[in-house]
Enzyme design. Structure first.
Site, mmCIF file in Angstrom:
data_model
loop_
_atom_site.group_PDB
_atom_site.id
_atom_site.type_symbol
_atom_site.label_atom_id
_atom_site.label_comp_id
_atom_site.label_asym_id
_atom_site.label_seq_id
_atom_site.Cartn_x
_atom_site.Cartn_y
_atom_site.Cartn_z
ATOM 1 N N PHE A 151 7.383 24.904 14.592
ATOM 2 C CA PHE A 151 7.367 25.832 15.734
ATOM 3 C C PHE A 151 6.162 25.637 16.632
ATOM 4 O O PHE A 151 6.192 25.996 17.811
ATOM 5 C CB PHE A 151 7.408 27.293 15.241
ATOM 6 C CG PHE A 151 6.059 27.826 14.831
ATOM 7 C CD1 PHE A 151 5.186 28.343 15.778
ATOM 8 C CD2 PHE A 151 5.636 27.793 13.505
ATOM 9 C CE1 PHE A 151 3.929 28.820 15.416
ATOM 10 C CE2 PHE A 151 4.390 28.259 13.130
ATOM 11 C CZ PHE A 151 3.531 28.766 14.091
ATOM 12 N N LYS A 205 16.334 18.477 14.889
ATOM 13 C CA LYS A 205 16.496 19.838 14.343
ATOM 14 C C LYS A 205 15.177 20.549 14.609
ATOM 15 O O LYS A 205 14.231 20.453 13.834
ATOM 16 C CB LYS A 205 16.804 19.759 12.850
ATOM 17 C CG LYS A 205 17.582 20.917 12.278
ATOM 18 C CD LYS A 205 16.956 22.284 12.468
ATOM 19 C CE LYS A 205 15.764 22.552 11.589
ATOM 20 N NZ LYS A 205 15.014 23.788 11.965
ATOM 21 N N GLU A 256 13.675 26.879 14.365
ATOM 22 C CA GLU A 256 14.611 27.925 14.802
ATOM 23 C C GLU A 256 13.878 29.104 15.443
ATOM 24 O O GLU A 256 14.482 30.022 15.947
ATOM 25 C CB GLU A 256 15.488 28.390 13.631
ATOM 26 C CG GLU A 256 14.762 29.071 12.469
ATOM 27 C CD GLU A 256 14.156 28.081 11.448
ATOM 28 O OE1 GLU A 256 13.680 26.994 11.867
ATOM 29 O OE2 GLU A 256 14.150 28.416 10.249
ATOM 30 N N CYS A 310 -2.079 22.237 13.984
ATOM 31 C CA CYS A 310 -2.372 21.503 12.745
ATOM 32 C C CYS A 310 -3.734 20.839 12.825
ATOM 33 O O CYS A 310 -4.281 20.415 11.822
ATOM 34 C CB CYS A 310 -1.304 20.462 12.497
ATOM 35 S SG CYS A 310 -1.222 19.286 13.840
HETATM 36 P P1 NAD Z 1 7.742 24.924 8.379
HETATM 37 O O1 NAD Z 1 7.446 23.970 7.281
HETATM 38 O O2 NAD Z 1 8.025 26.322 8.031
HETATM 39 O O3 NAD Z 1 9.012 24.421 9.237
HETATM 40 C C1 NAD Z 1 9.085 23.123 9.754
HETATM 41 C C2 NAD Z 1 10.549 22.717 9.876
HETATM 42 O O4 NAD Z 1 11.131 22.724 8.568
HETATM 43 C C3 NAD Z 1 11.380 23.665 10.732
HETATM 44 O O5 NAD Z 1 12.273 22.913 11.510
HETATM 45 C C4 NAD Z 1 12.107 24.513 9.704
HETATM 46 O O6 NAD Z 1 13.373 24.949 10.165
HETATM 47 C C5 NAD Z 1 12.280 23.563 8.534
HETATM 48 N N1 NAD Z 1 12.277 24.256 7.251
HETATM 49 C C6 NAD Z 1 11.630 25.401 6.930
HETATM 50 N N2 NAD Z 1 11.867 25.728 5.650
HETATM 51 C C7 NAD Z 1 12.666 24.786 5.143
HETATM 52 C C8 NAD Z 1 13.250 24.573 3.851
HETATM 53 N N3 NAD Z 1 13.033 25.416 2.834
HETATM 54 N N4 NAD Z 1 14.018 23.492 3.671
HETATM 55 C C9 NAD Z 1 14.239 22.618 4.676
HETATM 56 N N5 NAD Z 1 13.715 22.773 5.928
HETATM 57 C C10 NAD Z 1 12.936 23.836 6.151
HETATM 58 O O7 NAD Z 1 6.513 24.815 9.412
HETATM 59 P P2 NAD Z 1 6.241 25.705 10.697
HETATM 60 O O8 NAD Z 1 5.820 27.059 10.252
HETATM 61 O O9 NAD Z 1 7.333 25.574 11.659
HETATM 62 O O10 NAD Z 1 4.982 24.927 11.315
HETATM 63 C C11 NAD Z 1 3.670 25.178 10.924
HETATM 64 C C12 NAD Z 1 3.205 24.200 9.862
HETATM 65 O O11 NAD Z 1 3.342 22.870 10.367
HETATM 66 C C13 NAD Z 1 1.741 24.339 9.525
HETATM 67 O O12 NAD Z 1 1.601 24.178 8.131
HETATM 68 C C14 NAD Z 1 1.066 23.195 10.275
HETATM 69 O O13 NAD Z 1 -0.141 22.740 9.722
HETATM 70 C C15 NAD Z 1 2.119 22.154 10.167
HETATM 71 N N6 NAD Z 1 1.965 21.154 11.206
HETATM 72 C C16 NAD Z 1 1.467 19.934 10.839
HETATM 73 C C17 NAD Z 1 1.274 18.972 11.785
HETATM 74 C C18 NAD Z 1 0.726 17.646 11.404
HETATM 75 O O14 NAD Z 1 0.665 16.793 12.259
HETATM 76 N N7 NAD Z 1 0.334 17.401 10.171
HETATM 77 C C19 NAD Z 1 1.590 19.216 13.130
HETATM 78 C C20 NAD Z 1 2.116 20.465 13.478
HETATM 79 C C21 NAD Z 1 2.301 21.423 12.492
#
Ligand code: NAD
Length: 510
Positions: free
Chosen positions: A165, A189, A192, A297
């Site tokens: 997000f 994807k 959401e 991040c």
């Molecule tokens: P998230 O892991 O909750 O979600 C990321 C994606 O995974 C979304 O599209 C979501 O729909 C999907 N997802 C969520 N739960 C899932 C599951 N159980 N099974 C399969 N798919 C699932 O992350 P977020 O809250 O959207 O983003 C924030 C996180 O992303 C933070 O931890 C941040 O550090 C990390 N991030 C890392 C980087 C990097 O470059 N390392 C960059 C941006 C964000």
């Protein structure tokens, strides 16, 4: 649908009247779903839209659409592919403010911050527009008498891009642009929670001349992601999100024989040496810790104060926080917006609340800032005397909280950072070149800043952390990404005269 919502004026509205953000598959919009998610404006706390959550069947159908479209795109001349990207670049430059406002309305970050993420996404569009160069093969002539060898880079086919997000435009632009430039078809994807930016980008690609079916946007949650990871036609998965999900994606996709790059969470440290310019360090710490409400991040989460810099630095940071304007990201006066959800806001408040019992001291308490309305707001917090073992140190907070860790020496700072399970970004503030050089050598982190608090590499390099911040061996965007989205084919050829052939049962030798 069970969602409830309010209009801007505060009147209750029938959720059925809210717009549905469509999937985009094969150039066609689709809205029907058995389950819907709610998209909010974090500044008001109100639901503004619905998003359909795809079933596994819908995902598999979208993959078939992409599979059918990809061979035509692969055959499209490279110069024509590049033209699409030049056109996309023009659209993003001319209408990027429209996209920035969409991001602000669903994510909450300020409009200039949203414009900043679009600019960083554009860097990769610029890099990918040079695809004629990036997809260049290699040729060795006369490796044996009359024998030549060449290597080409060919696309994988259909690839999945699953995005978080916090950068609803930049991360999709980092992934899908490269995958498409390399000749693949993509199922994107997006998160959401703020999915409209992905749809806008896919429409901009279509307007740029990308054929239908090459970039498909499918909304959803775990069900949709699992379907992508299990579909045998999907050859690779790119993921950015939290560490537990990154680990899961890596394991499941790899078990299904796919290439995976799964970027996870972070806990970024910023070391301030005694010789640093403390005003510059305080400015950098405030910008990097509280920009985008800490939902980056690469946000600085822990300031490692070396020697006796902690007290003067805390005084300078506290002064700056007093002047920070927190509010609706759409208001030009706002410097820091709300968090993405009420749950995220409450989780951040929990870290601040629990810190004193663990032995830390709360210098600035963001919970005390008051806001009108139901937005997901919390003010910036500053917590001193934080050490490993405390929840506030050990976990990724992903909110506007900066911790101060006091250490006596450079060596102690390096050992603290190298013991951390995350290793996305790190920075050192110093005026001494030798210390900076040693730090660059010693530190076990993927991206390092020297007097630069958020060292996101420019588009000609690639982006990725180490340890629990990245599962897989390829960083995203830039040159490494072209490798990820292509496979090498090596051709050995000879053109003998008609009467030159003979039977040879030995293994071919040069
Ligand atoms: P998230 O892991 O909750 O979600 C990321 C994606 O995974 C979304 O599209 C979501 O729909 C999907 N997802 C969520 N739960 C899932 C599951 N159980 N099974 C399969 N798919 C699932 O992350 P977020 O809250 O959207 O983003 C924030 C996180 O992303 C933070 O931890 C941040 O550090 C990390 N991030 C890392 C980087 C990097 O470059 N390392 C960059 C941006 C964000």
């Amino acid at each position: 649908m069970t969602d409830t919502s309010l209009e801007a004026g505060g009147r209750a509205t029938d959720p059925a009247t809210l717009a549905v953000i469509p999937h985009l598959v094969g150039g066609r919009e689709a809205r029907e779903a058995t389950r819907m998610g709610a998209v909010h404006n974090p500044a008001t706390g109100r639901q503004t839209k619905h998003v359909p959550l795809a079933t596994a069947e819908f995902v598999h159908e979208a993959v078939r659409v992409a599979e059918a479209a990809q061979p035509g795109w692969r055959r499209t001349g490279l110069a024509k592919r590049a033209k699409v990207l030049f056109e996309l670049h023009r659209i993003l430059r001319e209408r990027g403010d429209e996209l920035a406002r969409i991001i602000t309305a669903e994510h909450g970050k300020t409009v200039p911050d949203a414009a900043g993420e679009i600019a960083r996404g554009l860097e990769n569009v610029e890099f990918c527009a040079g695809l004629l160069h990036h997809l260049k093969g290699e040729y060795s002539e006369q490796v044996a008498t009359g024998v030549d060898v060449h290597q080409v880079k060919q696309p994988l086919g259909v690839v999945a891009c699953i995005t978080p997000f916090n950068f609803p435009a930049m991360v999709p632009l980092w992934m899908v642009t490269t995958a498409i430039a390399a000749g693949n078809a993509v199922i994107l994807k997006p998160s959401e929670r703020d999915p409209s930016a992905a749809v806008w980008i896919a429409k901009a690609f279509a307007e740029s001349g990308l054929p239908d079916g090459i970039l498909n946007v499918v909304h959803g949650d775990k069900e949709a992601v699992d379907a992508l990871l299990d579909d045998p036609v999907v050859r690779a998965a790119s993921f950015v999100g939290s560490t537990p999900i990154a680990k899961y994606i890596y394991a499941r996709a790899a078990a299904n024989g796919k290439r995976v790059q799964a970027l996870g969470g972070a806990k970024n440290h910023m070391v301030v040496m005694p010789d640093a310019d403390l005003d510059a360090a305080a400015d950098a710490a405030v910008s990097a810790a509280y920009g985008s409400a800490g939902e980056r991040c690469m946000a600085v989460s822990v300031l490692v104060a070396v020697g006796d810099v902690a007290d003067p630095l805390i005084a300078k940071i506290t002064d700056r926080l007093g002047a920070l304007h927190v509010g609706d990201g759409a208001d030009p006066a706002t410097e820091m917006g709300p968090l993405i959800t009420q749950e995220a806001r409450d989780r951040v408040a929990g870290f601040v609340e629990g810190a004193p019992a663990e032995g830390a001291s709360v210098v600035v308490d963001g919970r005390q800032l008051r806001f009108d309305g139901d937005g997901f707001f919390i003010g910036p917090s500053l917590i001193d005397k934080v050490v490993p073992g405390m929840r506030v140190y050990d976990e990724e907070i992903f909110g506007p909280v900066l911790s101060i860790a006091r250490v006596a020496s450079y060596d102690e700072a390096v050992s603290l950072i190298n013991s951390n399970e995350y290793a996305n970004g790190v920075a050192i503030f110093t005026r001494d070149g030798k210390t900076a050089r040693e730090f660059e050598f010693d530190i076990e982190v993927g991206m390092v800043g020297v007097n630069v608090p958020i060292p996101v590499p420019i588009g000609a390099f690639s982006f990725g952390g180490w340890k629990n911040s990245l599962f897989g061996d390829t960083h995203i965007y830039g040159p490494e990404s072209f490798n990820f989205y292509t496979r090498r084919k090596v051709v050995t050829s000879r053109w003998p005269e008609a009467n030159e052939s003979q039977i040879s049962m030995g293994f071919p030798a040069n």
